[in-house]
Design an enzyme around this catalytic site. Structure first.
Site: not given
Ligand SMILES: CC1(C)S[C@@H]2[C@H](NC(=O)CCCC[C@H](NC(=O)C[NH3+])C(=O)[O-])C(=O)N2[C@H]1C(=O)[O-]
Length: 347
Positions: A62, A121, A159, A300, A326-327
């Protein structure tokens, strides 16, 4: 007041913790009035064991949202876009509510539901289901519009990636170019960002890069190599590839007022409080640090990569920190400590 010197030992400790908590590697690069401080830990590639370098490219997630906001604010300067106009004035019929304005979208106050809530999810299966998919912007907006809005237009901050998919549609409609061309002509080439690319829908990262590893939801399950993906689920909301150096240059240039008029930068920096230490402007986050310094940039999170990219208000110092997983909430929280070390110095 002059900032204390960056605490590179503190940065090293933050990266060491991030690796201990599951990141294969982590890096930090501070640009302090042109002087670079580089710190790395762990590996860019688990299979070969190659050490992570601050020169490695990576997916910035992001942080892309700031690039999209910059292009649209430049169009405001060029009198080709009005921030308080309804999105539907430029994209007739796109949204079900004419009250949703461009400013609402760039400030995450539109109420448009975030389709990634459902898409990811279940982290690994959700990722595997889309990693080679190619979506149109309108398919992603349609996914969002299947769900109710989260708030009335302008009524609250919520968001949503959907907002910056709409931003991508606006960029392409108003410039008559792809977002790839708009980023290149308006940001990448002027700032000579040699490591910054928008290659969607290609799945490969050009040149030398860090591999990214998705942490599964099940504790103890093996990391998933998430490096190759289209990032079509995000596009103008999250598909840029860059490097620590290029993000330091980008946020310093933005905050020094080199990418838009002072009036427009002031609009970008009109912040809505998110919580006690963070606020959101237009494609820009503000984080208030423990030492009283506020920094401006974006975070991000894309499969395989966490990024923090922030600078001081005057752009004299910027920091980019990245962990190639990540995650993993512990790593995301730990990496935030790099901001304290970079801008608040030794504790
Ligand atoms: C608000 C955040 C942190 S999330 C948002 C955006 N990323 C996403 O919306 C992807 C979310 C799924 C990523 C995934 N997570 C899952 O699958 C969870 N079940 C992972 O961690 O790899 C980004 O980049 N932003 C960050 C931001 O703007 O800071």
């Amino acid at each position: 007041a002059a900032l204390p010197a960056p605490d590179t030992a503190g940065l090293a400790a933050v990266l060491k913790s991030a690796v201990a908590q599951g990141a294969p590697g982590a890096l930090a690069r501070v640009d302090d009035r042109g002087r670079a401080h580089l710190v790395t830990r762990g590996v860019a590639d688990r299979a070969t064991g190659r050490a992570l370098s601050t020169d490695d490219r990576f997916r910035v997630g992001s942080v892309t949202k700031t690039f999209s906001a910059v292009v649209l604010l430049q169009l405001v300067d060029e009198h080709r876009l009005v921030l308080d106009a309804p999105v539907n004035r430029y994209l007739p019929g796109l949204l079900p509510d004419d009250r949703i304005t461009v400013r609402h979208v760039l400030g995450h106050r539109s109420g448009l539901y975030d389709y990634t809530n459902d898409m990811f999810a279940s982290s690994v299966s959700g990722f595997e289901a889309v990693r080679t998919k190619v979506f149109t912007y309108r398919q992603l907006v349609a996914l969002s519009l299947k769900k109710p809005r989260t708030n009335a237009p302008g009524a609250a901050y919520a968001y949503s990636n959907t907002n910056f998919v709409v931003a991508g549609l606006l960029i392409e409609k108003l410039t008559g170019q792809s977002v790839r061309t708009a980023y290149r002509n308006r940001i990448i080439e002027p700032l000579k960002l040699a490591d910054t690319f928008y290659v969607h829908p290609d799945t490969a990262i050009p040149g030398r890069y860090a591999r990214g590893y998705l942490t599964p939801d099940t504790a103890g399950a093996p990391l998933v190599d998430a490096t190759a993906q289209t990032v079509s689920w995000a596009q103008s909301a999250g598909a840029i590839i860059s490097s620590a150096r290029d993000l330091d240059v980008f946020y310093s240039a933005l905050l020094k007022g080199r990418l838009m008029s002072a009036a427009r930068l002031a609009e970008m920096e009109r912040f809505t409080p998110v919580n006690s230490t963070t606020a959101y402007g237009l494609g820009l986050r503000r984080r208030d640090l423990s030492c009283g310094v506020s920094v401006y940039g974006h975070t991000g999170a894309v499969q395989g990569y966490y990024t923090y990219a922030f600078g001081t208000k005057d752009g004299s110092r910027s920091l980019t920190a990245m962990a190639n997983t990540s995650n993993n909430g512990k790593v995301l929280d730990t990496l935030a400590g790099a901001l304290e070390s970079a801008f608040c110095g030794k504790r």
